[in-house]
Each structure stands twice: as structure tokens, then as C-alpha cells.
Design a protein around this motif. Sequence first.
Motif, PDB file in Angstrom:
ATOM      1  N   GLU A 291      -8.417 -37.936 -20.044  1.00  0.00           N
ATOM      2  CA  GLU A 291      -9.396 -38.498 -19.108  1.00  0.00           C
ATOM      3  C   GLU A 291      -9.134 -39.985 -18.874  1.00  0.00           C
ATOM      4  N   GLN A 292      -8.847 -40.707 -19.933  1.00  0.00           N
ATOM      5  CA  GLN A 292      -8.559 -42.136 -19.801  1.00  0.00           C
ATOM      6  C   GLN A 292      -7.351 -42.360 -18.885  1.00  0.00           C
ATOM      7  N   LEU A 293      -6.295 -41.593 -19.091  1.00  0.00           N
ATOM      8  CA  LEU A 293      -5.095 -41.724 -18.263  1.00  0.00           C
ATOM      9  C   LEU A 293      -5.397 -41.402 -16.805  1.00  0.00           C
ATOM     10  N   LEU A 294      -6.134 -40.314 -16.577  1.00  0.00           N
ATOM     11  CA  LEU A 294      -6.439 -39.895 -15.213  1.00  0.00           C
ATOM     12  C   LEU A 294      -7.364 -40.881 -14.515  1.00  0.00           C
ATOM     13  N   ARG A 295      -8.321 -41.434 -15.233  1.00  0.00           N
ATOM     14  CA  ARG A 295      -9.206 -42.447 -14.636  1.00  0.00           C
ATOM     15  C   ARG A 295      -8.429 -43.713 -14.280  1.00  0.00           C
ATOM     16  N   ARG A 296      -7.515 -44.129 -15.148  1.00  0.00           N
ATOM     17  CA  ARG A 296      -6.708 -45.320 -14.859  1.00  0.00           C
ATOM     18  C   ARG A 296      -5.820 -45.092 -13.639  1.00  0.00           C
TER      19      ARG A 296
ATOM     20  N   LEU B  14      -8.053 -35.668 -11.886  1.00  0.00           N
ATOM     21  CA  LEU B  14      -9.225 -36.091 -12.653  1.00  0.00           C
ATOM     22  C   LEU B  14     -10.363 -35.085 -12.475  1.00  0.00           C
ATOM     23  N   ALA B  15     -10.575 -34.639 -11.252  1.00  0.00           N
ATOM     24  CA  ALA B  15     -11.641 -33.662 -10.994  1.00  0.00           C
ATOM     25  C   ALA B  15     -11.385 -32.364 -11.759  1.00  0.00           C
ATOM     26  N   HIS B  16     -10.130 -31.965 -11.848  1.00  0.00           N
ATOM     27  CA  HIS B  16      -9.795 -30.747 -12.592  1.00  0.00           C
ATOM     28  C   HIS B  16     -10.194 -30.898 -14.067  1.00  0.00           C
ATOM     29  N   LEU B  17      -9.865 -32.030 -14.651  1.00  0.00           N
ATOM     30  CA  LEU B  17     -10.219 -32.253 -16.054  1.00  0.00           C
ATOM     31  C   LEU B  17     -11.735 -32.251 -16.229  1.00  0.00           C
ATOM     32  N   LEU B  18     -12.450 -32.953 -15.363  1.00  0.00           N
ATOM     33  CA  LEU B  18     -13.909 -33.034 -15.490  1.00  0.00           C
ATOM     34  C   LEU B  18     -14.551 -31.663 -15.307  1.00  0.00           C
ATOM     35  N   GLU B  19     -14.014 -30.874 -14.383  1.00  0.00           N
ATOM     36  CA  GLU B  19     -14.534 -29.523 -14.182  1.00  0.00           C
ATOM     37  C   GLU B  19     -14.250 -28.668 -15.419  1.00  0.00           C
ATOM     38  N   GLN B  20     -13.056 -28.797 -15.968  1.00  0.00           N
ATOM     39  CA  GLN B  20     -12.680 -28.056 -17.171  1.00  0.00           C
ATOM     40  C   GLN B  20     -13.607 -28.411 -18.328  1.00  0.00           C
ATOM     41  N   ALA B  21     -13.998 -29.674 -18.410  1.00  0.00           N
ATOM     42  CA  ALA B  21     -14.869 -30.149 -19.494  1.00  0.00           C
ATOM     43  C   ALA B  21     -16.340 -29.971 -19.147  1.00  0.00           C
ATOM     44  N   ASP B  22     -16.609 -29.389 -17.952  1.00  0.00           N
ATOM     45  CA  ASP B  22     -17.975 -29.158 -17.470  1.00  0.00           C
ATOM     46  C   ASP B  22     -18.765 -30.457 -17.417  1.00  0.00           C
TER      47      ASP B  22
ATOM     48  N   THR C 243      -1.179 -32.916 -17.538  1.00  0.00           N
ATOM     49  CA  THR C 243      -0.513 -31.949 -18.425  1.00  0.00           C
ATOM     50  C   THR C 243      -1.307 -31.775 -19.710  1.00  0.00           C
ATOM     51  N   LEU C 244      -1.793 -32.870 -20.280  1.00  0.00           N
ATOM     52  CA  LEU C 244      -2.641 -32.757 -21.476  1.00  0.00           C
ATOM     53  C   LEU C 244      -3.879 -31.914 -21.172  1.00  0.00           C
ATOM     54  N   ALA C 245      -4.485 -32.151 -20.011  1.00  0.00           N
ATOM     55  CA  ALA C 245      -5.695 -31.409 -19.632  1.00  0.00           C
ATOM     56  C   ALA C 245      -5.390 -29.921 -19.471  1.00  0.00           C
ATOM     57  N   LEU C 246      -4.282 -29.599 -18.834  1.00  0.00           N
ATOM     58  CA  LEU C 246      -3.916 -28.199 -18.648  1.00  0.00           C
ATOM     59  C   LEU C 246      -3.743 -27.486 -19.986  1.00  0.00           C
ATOM     60  N   LEU C 247      -3.216 -28.217 -20.956  1.00  0.00           N
ATOM     61  CA  LEU C 247      -2.993 -27.642 -22.281  1.00  0.00           C
ATOM     62  C   LEU C 247      -4.223 -27.715 -23.178  1.00  0.00           C
ATOM     63  N   GLY C 248      -5.251 -28.436 -22.714  1.00  0.00           N
ATOM     64  CA  GLY C 248      -6.452 -28.595 -23.525  1.00  0.00           C
ATOM     65  C   GLY C 248      -6.230 -29.495 -24.721  1.00  0.00           C
ATOM     66  N   GLN C 249      -5.296 -30.418 -24.604  1.00  0.00           N
ATOM     67  CA  GLN C 249      -4.949 -31.314 -25.703  1.00  0.00           C
ATOM     68  C   GLN C 249      -5.485 -32.716 -25.439  1.00  0.00           C
TER      69      GLN C 249
END
Length: 79
Positions: free
Chosen positions: A49-54, A69-77, A37-43
Motif C-alpha cells: 500500500e505504501q508503494l502504491l500510494r507513493r 492502488l484501488a485493486h489493493l484497497l478493494e482486496q483489503a476491503d 505484485t506484492l498485493a496480488l500475492l497477498g504479501q
Amino acid sequence: MGEVGHCVYAEKAVRHFQRACEIDPARPAHMSNYGYTLALLGQDLAHAEQLLRRAAAAEPRNAAFRRNLAHLLEQADRP
């Protein structure tokens, strides 16, 4: 529903997922939902990332956790 309505619900979701992690910090589903949810909001992407990796490390066979996690990493390029 307009963008403002979605924003209100998204912020509410962040608060609920954050609270879930406070109540049961070892539950990977809470970590994944909160981080995604944080990643979707860009917050707070570093915390997301830490939460998703854990979550992914706790349940490496959980495809949803890895996808989040892949979605966040792709979003962050990032790889």
C-alpha cells in the motif's frame, strides 16, 4: 503451467521489482509494479500500500497507478 510454476515466477518478479526499487527508488513505475505484485500475492500488504500510494502521488494522472492502488484497497476491503 501449474500453480507451483506460477509461484516461482511470481517470487522471481517480486525480487526483480524489489531490486529495481533499490536501484532507482524514485521511479514511480517501479514502486507501482512492486506494490501491485506484492498485493496480488497477498504479501506485505502494508508495504504494498505504501508503494502504491507513493507511485499514485508521484503521478496522480497515471490511471494504471491509481487502478493498482484501488485493486489493493478493494482486496483489503478498504475505501
